[in-house]
Design an enzyme around this catalytic site. Structure first.
Site, short mmCIF file in Angstrom:
data_model
loop_
_atom_site.label_atom_id
_atom_site.label_comp_id
_atom_site.label_asym_id
_atom_site.label_seq_id
_atom_site.Cartn_x
_atom_site.Cartn_y
_atom_site.Cartn_z
N ASP A 115 -0.78 -5.01 7.89
CA ASP A 115 -0.61 -6.39 7.32
C ASP A 115 1.02 -6.69 7.23
OD1 ASP A 115 -2.93 -5.68 6.61
OD2 ASP A 115 -2.62 -4.39 5.19
N ASP A 159 3.48 -6.93 3.75
CA ASP A 159 3.87 -6.42 3.08
C ASP A 159 4.66 -6.73 2.37
OD1 ASP A 159 1.32 -4.83 2.49
OD2 ASP A 159 2.54 -3.15 3.33
#
Length: 244
Positions: free
Chosen positions: A163, A165
């Site tokens: 991901d 972040d």
């Protein structure tokens, strides 16, 4: 893919019970070390119940992330990253062990080495920083998680499935409609690149998920050094940590 809301942004660390004794008398949170800052340390203090992989991980990259916890005077709550999401170790460092501090916003323009810029999280980060007219450009922000860690340390941490972040500093109230526009920008980039983008607002009350604030919920979960708690207005003058 989408900008995530369900997964907690602040990673949970398996905190050493022996190390926790260092914070028994804790009552403060030192503003010099902010959550998600990366600290380069000259050494990592050892405790009896330290996990087996911690020494090797620290030897490869002598950095730790500041985590949300109250600490005794002179100490900083930190987390050590190992290989994979399951390897997270919470402990404490003495402030005298800190060599330097890397804030997420200082990493926005940093470039990964070795051709790793083609990895999705780095592609998404490049797309966000390149659009000076998009909503995010009006904020102080930066990458955290594996993306921030790799940019700060030059040690591979990002994978194809990582991901992105983000931490967005919002010391002043953020209108819900502005939050929605900001959320949509991140969602558009996430869908185009094909990854998840998780964004957290750093408010006076603690860390708030952008997705929750943009959704117009009556109360949102604030992650604070004294523990998570629900709050209606993260920018209210009385905002502070409390029990969940």
């Amino acid at each position: 893919m989408r900008v995530g809301a369900a997964a907690p942004f602040d990673v949970s660390y398996a905190v050493s019970s022996t190390a926790a004794a260092a914070a028994v008398a804790a009552a403060t949170s030192d503003a010099r070390w902010r959550p998600h800052d990366l600290l380069r340390l000259q050494c990592l203090r050892s405790f009896d119940d330290e996990l087996a992989w911690v020494r090797d991980a620290f030897a490869r990259a002598p950095y730790a992330v500041v985590r949300r916890a109250l600490t005794a005077d002179g100490f900083v709550a930190i987390g050590v990253r190992g290989d994979g999401r399951a390897r997270r170790y919470g402990t404490w460092a003495h402030e005298s062990d800190i060599v330097s501090v890397v804030a997420p916003e200082s990493l926005v323009q940093a470039q990964p080495g070795g051709g790793r810029g083609v990895l999705p999280s780095f592609v998404a980060l490049a797309a966000l920083r390149s659009d000076a007219r998009a909503p995010l450009a009006g904020f102080v922000w930066g990458p955290t998680g594996s993306t921030g860690f790799e940019l700060a340390t030059n040690m591979p941490a990002v994978t194809e499935a990582s991901d992105l972040d983000l931490l967005i500093r919002t010391p002043e109230p953020l209108a819900r409609d502005v939050a929605c526009v900001l959320f949509e920008q991140l969602q558009t980039v996430a869908a185009r690149v094909g990854i998840r983008i998780d964004a957290q607002l750093e408010t006076p009350a603690g860390g708030i998920a952008l997705a929750e604030w943009a959704a117009g919920k009556a109360r949102v979960l604030a992650r604070h050094a004294s523990g998570p708690y629900w709050i209606a207005d993260p920018w209210a003058s009385t905002a502070h940590g409390g029990a969940a």
